[in-house]
Design a protein around this motif. Structure first.
Motif, PDB file in Angstrom:
ATOM      1  N   GLU A 130       0.843  -1.185   0.000  1.00 49.00           N
ATOM      2  CA  GLU A 130       0.000   0.000   0.000  1.00 49.00           C
ATOM      3  C   GLU A 130       0.883   1.241   0.000  1.00 49.00           C
ATOM      4  O   GLU A 130       1.714   1.423   0.871  1.00 49.00           O
ATOM      5  N   LEU A 131       0.749   2.028  -1.006  1.00 45.20           N
ATOM      6  CA  LEU A 131       1.566   3.231  -1.065  1.00 45.20           C
ATOM      7  C   LEU A 131       0.673   4.457  -1.101  1.00 45.20           C
ATOM      8  O   LEU A 131      -0.276   4.511  -1.855  1.00 45.20           O
ATOM      9  N   SER A 132       0.999   5.383  -0.276  1.00 47.51           N
ATOM     10  CA  SER A 132       0.304   6.651  -0.428  1.00 47.51           C
ATOM     11  C   SER A 132       0.845   7.280  -1.705  1.00 47.51           C
ATOM     12  O   SER A 132       1.945   6.984  -2.139  1.00 47.51           O
ATOM     13  N   GLU A 133       0.070   8.120  -2.333  1.00 42.75           N
ATOM     14  CA  GLU A 133       0.533   8.741  -3.569  1.00 42.75           C
ATOM     15  C   GLU A 133       1.822   9.514  -3.331  1.00 42.75           C
ATOM     16  O   GLU A 133       2.766   9.455  -4.091  1.00 42.75           O
ATOM     17  N   ARG A 134       1.841  10.189  -2.222  1.00 44.59           N
ATOM     18  CA  ARG A 134       3.012  10.995  -1.896  1.00 44.59           C
ATOM     19  C   ARG A 134       4.146  10.076  -1.437  1.00 44.59           C
ATOM     20  O   ARG A 134       3.925   9.050  -0.825  1.00 44.59           O
ATOM     21  N   ARG A 135       5.374  10.460  -1.777  1.00 47.85           N
ATOM     22  CA  ARG A 135       6.556   9.721  -1.363  1.00 47.85           C
ATOM     23  C   ARG A 135       6.574   8.319  -1.932  1.00 47.85           C
ATOM     24  O   ARG A 135       7.183   7.425  -1.375  1.00 47.85           O
TER      25      ARG A 135
ATOM     26  N   ALA B 236       9.150   5.044  -1.015  1.00 49.68           N
ATOM     27  CA  ALA B 236       8.738   3.698  -0.633  1.00 49.68           C
ATOM     28  C   ALA B 236       9.309   2.675  -1.601  1.00 49.68           C
ATOM     29  O   ALA B 236       9.763   1.599  -1.190  1.00 49.68           O
ATOM     30  N   CYS B 237       9.314   3.013  -2.885  1.00 48.40           N
ATOM     31  CA  CYS B 237       9.831   2.073  -3.875  1.00 48.40           C
ATOM     32  C   CYS B 237      11.341   1.909  -3.744  1.00 48.40           C
ATOM     33  O   CYS B 237      11.879   0.823  -3.948  1.00 48.40           O
ATOM     34  N   LEU B 238      12.037   2.990  -3.398  1.00 50.81           N
ATOM     35  CA  LEU B 238      13.482   2.879  -3.200  1.00 50.81           C
ATOM     36  C   LEU B 238      13.792   1.953  -2.029  1.00 50.81           C
ATOM     37  O   LEU B 238      14.775   1.236  -2.029  1.00 50.81           O
ATOM     38  N   GLU B 239      12.913   1.961  -1.030  1.00 49.07           N
ATOM     39  CA  GLU B 239      13.132   1.089   0.130  1.00 49.07           C
ATOM     40  C   GLU B 239      13.047  -0.382  -0.221  1.00 49.07           C
ATOM     41  O   GLU B 239      13.557  -1.234   0.506  1.00 49.07           O
ATOM     42  N   GLU B 240      12.385  -0.684  -1.332  1.00 55.08           N
ATOM     43  CA  GLU B 240      12.311  -2.087  -1.755  1.00 55.08           C
ATOM     44  C   GLU B 240      13.612  -2.560  -2.396  1.00 55.08           C
ATOM     45  O   GLU B 240      13.802  -3.745  -2.609  1.00 55.08           O
ATOM     46  N   LEU B 241      14.485  -1.608  -2.758  1.00 54.83           N
ATOM     47  CA  LEU B 241      15.768  -1.986  -3.368  1.00 54.83           C
ATOM     48  C   LEU B 241      16.800  -2.252  -2.276  1.00 54.83           C
ATOM     49  O   LEU B 241      16.640  -1.822  -1.134  1.00 54.83           O
ATOM     50  N   ASP B 242      17.892  -2.950  -2.672  1.00 55.08           N
ATOM     51  CA  ASP B 242      19.051  -3.038  -1.784  1.00 55.08           C
ATOM     52  C   ASP B 242      19.475  -1.633  -1.388  1.00 55.08           C
ATOM     53  O   ASP B 242      19.427  -0.725  -2.212  1.00 55.08           O
ATOM     54  N   ALA B 243      19.951  -1.500  -0.165  1.00 56.03           N
ATOM     55  CA  ALA B 243      20.335  -0.163   0.309  1.00 56.03           C
ATOM     56  C   ALA B 243      21.378   0.478  -0.611  1.00 56.03           C
ATOM     57  O   ALA B 243      21.273   1.658  -0.958  1.00 56.03           O
ATOM     58  N   ALA B 244      22.377  -0.303  -1.041  1.00 53.92           N
ATOM     59  CA  ALA B 244      23.445   0.264  -1.879  1.00 53.92           C
ATOM     60  C   ALA B 244      22.890   0.749  -3.209  1.00 53.92           C
ATOM     61  O   ALA B 244      23.314   1.772  -3.739  1.00 53.92           O
ATOM     62  N   ARG B 245      21.924  -0.009  -3.740  1.00 57.26           N
ATOM     63  CA  ARG B 245      21.375   0.382  -5.042  1.00 57.26           C
ATOM     64  C   ARG B 245      20.480   1.602  -4.920  1.00 57.26           C
ATOM     65  O   ARG B 245      20.476   2.484  -5.781  1.00 57.26           O
ATOM     66  N   ALA B 246      19.711   1.651  -3.836  1.00 55.55           N
ATOM     67  CA  ALA B 246      18.883   2.840  -3.605  1.00 55.55           C
ATOM     68  C   ALA B 246      19.788   4.060  -3.446  1.00 55.55           C
ATOM     69  O   ALA B 246      19.479   5.149  -3.947  1.00 55.55           O
ATOM     70  N   ASP B 247      20.923   3.868  -2.785  1.00 55.50           N
ATOM     71  CA  ASP B 247      21.903   4.933  -2.610  1.00 55.50           C
ATOM     72  C   ASP B 247      22.419   5.449  -3.939  1.00 55.50           C
ATOM     73  O   ASP B 247      22.625   6.658  -4.114  1.00 55.50           O
ATOM     74  N   ALA B 248      22.672   4.517  -4.855  1.00 57.26           N
ATOM     75  CA  ALA B 248      23.191   4.905  -6.170  1.00 57.26           C
ATOM     76  C   ALA B 248      22.157   5.771  -6.896  1.00 57.26           C
ATOM     77  O   ALA B 248      22.500   6.783  -7.511  1.00 57.26           O
ATOM     78  N   VAL B 249      20.890   5.382  -6.831  1.00 60.93           N
ATOM     79  CA  VAL B 249      19.829   6.160  -7.485  1.00 60.93           C
ATOM     80  C   VAL B 249      19.750   7.563  -6.877  1.00 60.93           C
ATOM     81  O   VAL B 249      19.701   8.567  -7.579  1.00 60.93           O
TER      82      VAL B 249
END
Lengths: 186, 232
Positions: free
Chosen positions: A123-128, A132-145
């Motif tokens: 469940e995702l609020s429209e905002r942010r 939320a989607c970045l949190e589904e990635l590996d931390a290092a990969r979210a960091d790269a984005v």
């Protein structure tokens, strides 16, 4: 459906841009007063040099004046339209300043890492949503984005920061982008 | 996956990479050119721009220098200056930073060290000529004893079919031509006898002129670089 324009309390900014499109100079001045600090922040974060960021900001506002009439024809929210102009200009500047090997292999097979259709729906609020989607990635990969978006890092710089070959970095990031896309449109 | 699907996924990824900003310069340019012509690609890119935009909340605003709006308005709304008003725009040399002056002095010192030491007039003047919106950078060194002005173009060149002309400006006098810069990177120009003692506190300027130099004897094109002569 995702519609940032309705989410933002930025009616004034929108009105100013539409006025600028008509050649209204006082609206241009007002738009500058309200948005230059944020757009300067964007340029400064990428270019990391005040004088160069100020040069960039000049060009950004000249582009805003010249392109205001195209604003109404697209789906950008007012602030995102302005920030895209600022970021693209700052990144073009920094890429032109530091030319690097152009041929990064982009043909790596990404198919073994396709988004899993059975991934649990979140469940995702429209905002942010992006957060939320970045949190589904590996931390290092979210960091790269994040690093690429906020600091304007190139593939080359990301590869150095994450200590992987540049081709690996590109494959990594592209897989992450596919996952993000899947999450964002879920 | 069909070929069309593959192409679509490839474009989707390029759009994401462009919006994120990670592409190398040449690929960015190529993608931007495609954006002009391909509405579908534009739609994909706009989509990514909108999503990523949410991350910009993390960027702190910062105040640019206070006169920047005036500069932008001047550039947008002030008509291009007429040739007669060229002179007044020379005020830009006052903006030359101490840093660029230091560069000129250092370069000047290098020149001097290469020169045989002899008796007589040892006065030497140096200047680094640069402009805010121009790539042209020239270091000039002048010795009244010989009347030779050495110029070294360290960056920039004339546009095709155009020439770079060098001017001497004393105080509020009209510019006097010192000649057209040769195509070679460095050159020695012989200064006319009546100008040889006029370099103290003078400003040198380079303007963009038709091939062969200004037809009027006064600058007609844009001022590309200016610099103050400094005695070393």
């Amino acid at each position: 459906m995702y519609n940032p324009r309705s989410m933002k309390a930025s009616g004034d900014i929108e009105e100013f841009i539409l006025q600028v499109a008509l050649g209204n100079r006082s609206a241009f001045r007002e738009l500058y007063v309200r948005t230059s600090a944020k757009l300067f922040g964007v340029c400064l974060r990428v270019l990391k040099d005040r004088a160069e960021a100020e040069d960039a900001l000049q060009e950004v506002f000249i582009k805003i004046w010249q392109r205001a009439s195209s604003f109404a024809a697209n789906d950008y929210s007012p602030m995102s339209w302005l920030i895209v102009i600022a970021r693209n200009h700052a990144i073009d500047r920094i890429r032109a300043r530091k030319p690097e090997a152009a041929d990064i292999d982009e043909m790596a097979d990404l198919s073994d890492d396709r988004p899993n259709p059975e991934a649990s729906a979140v469940e995702l609020s429209e905002r942010r949503r992006i957060e939320a989607c970045l949190e589904e990635l590996d931390a290092a990969r979210a960091d790269a984005v994040r690093g690429a978006y906020l600091d304007g890092y190139s593939y080359q710089e990301l590869a150095v920061r994450h200590d992987v070959p540049v081709n690996t970095m590109r494959t990594w990031l592209r897989r992450s982008l596919l996952k993000l896309k899947e999450c964002l449109t879920r | 996956m069909s070929t069309d699907d593959k192409r679509d996924e490839r474009d989707e990824l390029l759009a994401a990479e462009y919006a994120l900003g990670v592409l190398p310069h040449a690929e960015r340019q190529a993608f931007a050119a495609r954006l002009e012509k391909e509405p579908d690609l534009r739609r994909k890119t706009e989509n990514w721009d909108q999503h990523l935009f949410e991350l910009s909340d993390e960027i702190d605003p910062a105040a640019p220098r206070s006169d920047l709006l005036g500069t932008i308005e001047d550039r947008l709304f002030t008509p291009a200056p007429q040739p007669v008003s060229w002179w007044s725009s020379l005020g830009v040399w006052r903006g030359l930073t101490a840093a660029s002056l230091a560069v000129a002095v250092t370069l000047g010192a290098l020149y001097i060290n290469q020169r045989p030491v002899g008796p007589g007039d040892a006065r030497t003047y140096v200047s680094e000529l640069a402009g805010e919106n121009s790539p042209v950078r020239v270091v000039a060194l002048y010795e009244p004893a010989t009347g030779i002005l050495k110029v070294n173009r360290i960056q920039g060149a004339s546009a095709t079919g155009r020439a770079l002309e060098l001017w001497l400006i004393e105080g509020s006098n009209k510019p006097v031509s010192l000649g057209v810069l040769p195509a070679a990177q460095s050159a020695s120009l012989s200064v006319a006898n009546d100008l040889r003692e006029r370099f103290e506190d003078a400003v040198l300027a380079i303007s963009d002129e038709p091939e062969g130099g200004s037809p009027t004897g006064q600058p007609t094109g844009a001022v590309l670089a200016t610099g103050k002569m400094t005695k070393v």
